[in-house]
Scaffold this motif. Structure first.
Motif, PDB file in Angstrom:
ATOM      1  N   GLY A 380       0.850  -1.205   0.000  1.00  8.60           N
ATOM      2  CA  GLY A 380       0.000   0.000   0.000  1.00  8.60           C
ATOM      3  C   GLY A 380       0.880   1.248   0.000  1.00  8.60           C
ATOM      4  O   GLY A 380       0.631   2.199  -0.728  1.00  8.60           O
ATOM      5  N   ASN A 381       1.963   1.236   0.816  1.00 10.27           N
ATOM      6  CA  ASN A 381       2.890   2.376   0.843  1.00 10.27           C
ATOM      7  C   ASN A 381       3.584   2.536  -0.501  1.00 10.27           C
ATOM      8  O   ASN A 381       3.726   3.652  -0.998  1.00 10.27           O
ATOM      9  CB  ASN A 381       3.963   2.161   1.918  1.00 10.27           C
ATOM     10  N   ALA A 382       4.025   1.394  -1.067  1.00  8.92           N
ATOM     11  CA  ALA A 382       4.715   1.455  -2.365  1.00  8.92           C
ATOM     12  C   ALA A 382       3.803   2.111  -3.404  1.00  8.92           C
ATOM     13  O   ALA A 382       4.250   2.949  -4.194  1.00  8.92           O
ATOM     14  CB  ALA A 382       5.113   0.054  -2.804  1.00  8.92           C
ATOM     15  N   LYS A 384       1.171   4.154  -2.686  1.00  9.08           N
ATOM     16  CA  LYS A 384       0.890   5.534  -2.283  1.00  9.08           C
ATOM     17  C   LYS A 384       2.034   6.483  -2.640  1.00  9.08           C
ATOM     18  O   LYS A 384       1.813   7.583  -3.111  1.00  9.08           O
ATOM     19  CB  LYS A 384       0.722   5.600  -0.747  1.00  9.08           C
ATOM     20  N   TYR A 385       3.265   6.024  -2.355  1.00  6.67           N
ATOM     21  CA  TYR A 385       4.415   6.934  -2.490  1.00  6.67           C
ATOM     22  C   TYR A 385       5.147   6.811  -3.831  1.00  6.67           C
ATOM     23  O   TYR A 385       6.277   7.262  -3.959  1.00  6.67           O
ATOM     24  CB  TYR A 385       5.373   6.737  -1.309  1.00  6.67           C
ATOM     25  N   THR A 386       4.480   6.180  -4.812  1.00  9.02           N
ATOM     26  CA  THR A 386       5.075   6.106  -6.150  1.00  9.02           C
ATOM     27  C   THR A 386       4.172   6.865  -7.128  1.00  9.02           C
ATOM     28  O   THR A 386       2.976   6.569  -7.218  1.00  9.02           O
ATOM     29  CB  THR A 386       5.228   4.629  -6.598  1.00  9.02           C
ATOM     30  N   TYR A 427       5.009   8.310  13.023  1.00  6.00           N
ATOM     31  CA  TYR A 427       6.026   9.108  12.330  1.00  6.00           C
ATOM     32  C   TYR A 427       5.728   9.178  10.833  1.00  6.00           C
ATOM     33  O   TYR A 427       5.486   8.166  10.194  1.00  6.00           O
ATOM     34  CB  TYR A 427       7.439   8.534  12.535  1.00  6.00           C
ATOM     35  N   ARG A 428       5.751  10.373  10.282  1.00 10.12           N
ATOM     36  CA  ARG A 428       5.607  10.565   8.847  1.00 10.12           C
ATOM     37  C   ARG A 428       6.770  11.442   8.382  1.00 10.12           C
ATOM     38  O   ARG A 428       7.185  12.356   9.103  1.00 10.12           O
ATOM     39  CB  ARG A 428       4.269  11.247   8.510  1.00 10.12           C
ATOM     40  N   CYS A 429       7.319  11.142   7.220  1.00 10.76           N
ATOM     41  CA  CYS A 429       8.498  11.885   6.754  1.00 10.76           C
ATOM     42  C   CYS A 429       8.202  13.369   6.571  1.00 10.76           C
ATOM     43  O   CYS A 429       7.057  13.760   6.324  1.00 10.76           O
ATOM     44  CB  CYS A 429       9.011  11.288   5.449  1.00 10.76           C
ATOM     45  N   GLY A 439      -2.388   9.337   5.358  1.00 10.06           N
ATOM     46  CA  GLY A 439      -1.683   8.316   6.148  1.00 10.06           C
ATOM     47  C   GLY A 439      -1.695   8.688   7.617  1.00 10.06           C
ATOM     48  O   GLY A 439      -1.990   9.833   7.972  1.00 10.06           O
ATOM     49  N   ASN A 440      -1.396   7.705   8.476  1.00 10.38           N
ATOM     50  CA  ASN A 440      -1.398   7.989   9.916  1.00 10.38           C
ATOM     51  C   ASN A 440      -0.075   7.629  10.591  1.00 10.38           C
ATOM     52  O   ASN A 440       0.076   7.765  11.802  1.00 10.38           O
ATOM     53  CB  ASN A 440      -2.554   7.244  10.610  1.00 10.38           C
ATOM     54  N   GLY A 441       0.882   7.159   9.828  1.00 11.22           N
ATOM     55  CA  GLY A 441       2.188   6.838  10.397  1.00 11.22           C
ATOM     56  C   GLY A 441       2.179   5.597  11.273  1.00 11.22           C
ATOM     57  O   GLY A 441       3.052   5.432  12.130  1.00 11.22           O
ATOM     58  N   GLY A 443       1.410   2.272   9.797  1.00 17.93           N
ATOM     59  CA  GLY A 443       1.590   1.058   8.997  1.00 17.93           C
ATOM     60  C   GLY A 443       2.923   0.365   9.231  1.00 17.93           C
ATOM     61  O   GLY A 443       2.967  -0.848   9.465  1.00 17.93           O
ATOM     62  N   LEU A 444       4.016   1.128   9.212  1.00 19.50           N
ATOM     63  CA  LEU A 444       5.339   0.510   9.364  1.00 19.50           C
ATOM     64  C   LEU A 444       5.601   0.065  10.807  1.00 19.50           C
ATOM     65  O   LEU A 444       6.279  -0.938  11.034  1.00 19.50           O
ATOM     66  CB  LEU A 444       6.436   1.469   8.896  1.00 19.50           C
ATOM     67  N   ALA A 445       5.037   0.808  11.765  1.00 21.70           N
ATOM     68  CA  ALA A 445       5.194   0.402  13.176  1.00 21.70           C
ATOM     69  C   ALA A 445       4.509  -0.950  13.375  1.00 21.70           C
ATOM     70  O   ALA A 445       5.038  -1.854  14.038  1.00 21.70           O
ATOM     71  CB  ALA A 445       4.573   1.451  14.094  1.00 21.70           C
TER      72      ALA A 445
END
Ligand code: ADP
Length: 481
Positions: A380-382, A384-386, A427-429, A439-441, A443-445
């Motif tokens: 999902g991140n890949a 979103k951020y592509t 955390y979000r960049c 996003g809510n920061g 997913g990766l956590a």
């Protein structure tokens, strides 16, 4: 006192020697007179007299020698009393029992003084090193630290303080300046209200200084403490300055997440309610339409259940109480399911999806639902951020006793200094492009926690503006801890 006593002794000894000499001489003379014999030669009287004289000379010599020692000690003591405290200056005496005793005392004293001076030098060196260490520690602090008098005039600032306070001056130039003037010049968005009363009272104080309208512009936390040991006199303050931008953003993200979760729960519920009410109210409803309504209700209930599961995961993640329940399943089939799940999103964004799964890949023992959620988050991140027309790659292979699954993209990438932070909750960049994407920061956590619970690992490699690769490594089986 010693001088008086020794000259007294000197006089006494001289007097005694004289009396002794005269007595012996008189004795010799008297004996020679009583035993006077005309025939006896007068050389007897002479001999006796000479012997007595010799005795007196020898006795007086010995006395003189002792007196010289006493004299020397007296003069050394006098010079020692005058010549401050350097034992090295006190000379040794040459010989004789008194000299030996004196020299021993001096030796002992010299050794003692030497020890003391070594200890003093060690203590001084340690003190210097300690002070230097403290100064170095203060200089390397990432938080700003300053000391001021009670009027806010700064007497010490560390480099972090200068940097955070936004001053281009050197620390030495800031010393002597007023803290209030310094911050007023920095132009904090809320300085008027936050800065009022900052120099009043002695209580610890904490205020947030905002660099702009948005938290992302920067938020600093200024804390004030009374200078230790001077609370009563109110003589000064210790100040700390900390960059809390990330905390602030995380808090905002947390609040936003709760608000959007409530909103997202309400939408499917509203749909379920509306369609079920129609089914109840509408008479003579066509079976085809009835089926359509039931389908909507079913898919909205599914959505609701998924949302609730996500919320539960997040709540467990926040509480640190997430658990896994493992079973053996086929990795190939699971990856197939995931591809089908994300395909609509990939197509919507006109991305290219490449999947390469090693054919020899075996089944693993893990929590299937959690692994799916973890991989869906990474994919999902890949997506979103592509940017559109980019490429997403999903690779899986078996490496020894583990399965390695990687998700690559040709997206915006992650700055090097942020690559360790992205696994923190909320955390979000800082990248402006990220702010524009929802996003809510979390997913990766969540993904990281899933990897950890499986005794696996999750790693990131990324280059800003070129893309990212996330690799999840899971052991084929694992012992539950
Ligand atoms: P979010 O809901 O913000 O995507 P995540 O925890 O999934 O939260 O990700 C944390 C941050 O990591 C994101 O806000 C984003 O800045 C960065 N990030 C994660 N994955 C990628 C990626 N594939 N490409 C670029 N940045 C990413």
């Amino acid at each position: 006192m010693i001088a008086a006593r020794t000259s007294y002794l000197q006089r006494e000894v001289l007097l005694t020697s004289l009396i002794l000499g005269s007595t012996l001489f008189s004795l010799g003379f008297i004996i020679s007179q009583f035993s006077y014999d005309a025939s006896a030669p007068s050389y007897r009287v002479l001999a006796l007299t000479i012997a007595t004289g010799l005795l007196v000379i020898v006795g007086t010599g010995r006395m003189r020698k002792s007196l010289c020692s006493v004299d020397a000690i007296q003069s050394r003591l006098r010079s020692f009393a005058q010549s401050a405290d350097t034992m090295d200056m006190v000379p040794m005496l040459e010989n004789g029992p008194v000299a030996t005793g004196w020299n021993r005392i001096i030796e002992k004293l010299q050794a003692h003084t030497q020890e003391q001076s070594i200890e003093r030098r060690i203590a001084q060196a340690a003190g210097d090193r300690g002070a230097e260490r403290y100064a170095r520690a203060l200089r390397s602090l990432s938080d700003g630290l300053a000391i001021s008098d009670r009027f806010g005039r700064l007497s010490y600032v560390n480099p972090a303080w200068t940097r955070l306070a936004g001053s281009t001056n050197a620390e030495t130039d800031i010393v002597g300046q007023s803290l209030v003037d310094l911050f007023a010049a920095r132009g904090f968005d809320n300085w008027q209200e936050a800065g009022s009363g900052i120099l009043e009272g002695t209580r610890p104080l904490r205020v947030e200084l905002r660099c702009g309208q948005h938290s992302a512009d920067g938020v600093l936390q200024l804390a004030r403490l009374p200078l230790e040991g001077r609370v009563q006199e109110n003589e000064g303050y210790v100040w700390t300055l900390r960059d809390v931008t990330q905390n602030s953003l995380a808090n905002e993200a947390h609040e936003q997440f709760l608000a959007s979760a409530t909103h997202e729960l309400r939408t499917p519920l509203t749909n379920i309610k509306a369609y079920s009410e129609s089914l109840i109210d509408m008479e003579n409803i066509a079976p085809a339409q009835q089926k359509e309504f039931f389908n909507v209700i079913h898919s909205e209930a599914e959505r609701l259940s998924r949302l609730l599961n996500e919320l539960l995961d997040i709540q467990q993640l926040e509480a640190g109480s997430m658990t896994i329940s493992t079973a053996t399943f086929d990795v190939q089939r699971m990856l197939q399911e995931i591809q089908e799940h994300i395909l609509p999103l990939v197509e919507k964004k006109q991305l290219k999806l490449i999947c390469r799964v090693a054919p020899d890949i075996k089944s693993i023992q893990a929590d299937k639902e959690k692994i799916i959620s973890c991989l869906v988050n990474l994919l999902g991140n890949a997506i979103k951020y592509t940017p559109e027309h980019g490429e997403i790659r999903l690779f899986a292979e078996q490496v020894d006793t583990a399965v390695s699954i990687s998700v690559e993209d040709t997206g915006i990438g992650i700055a090097e200094e942020e690559q360790t932070k992205i696994f923190d909750r909320f955390y979000r960049c800082q990248d402006e492009r990220v702010n524009e994407i929802e996003g809510n920061g979390l997913g990766l956590a969540f993904a990281m926690e899933v990897a950890r619970l499986h005794q696996g690992e999750l790693k990131v490699e990324s280059r800003l503006n070129f893309g990212s690769r996330f690799t999840l490594r899971l052991p084929l089986s694992h012992k539950l801890s």
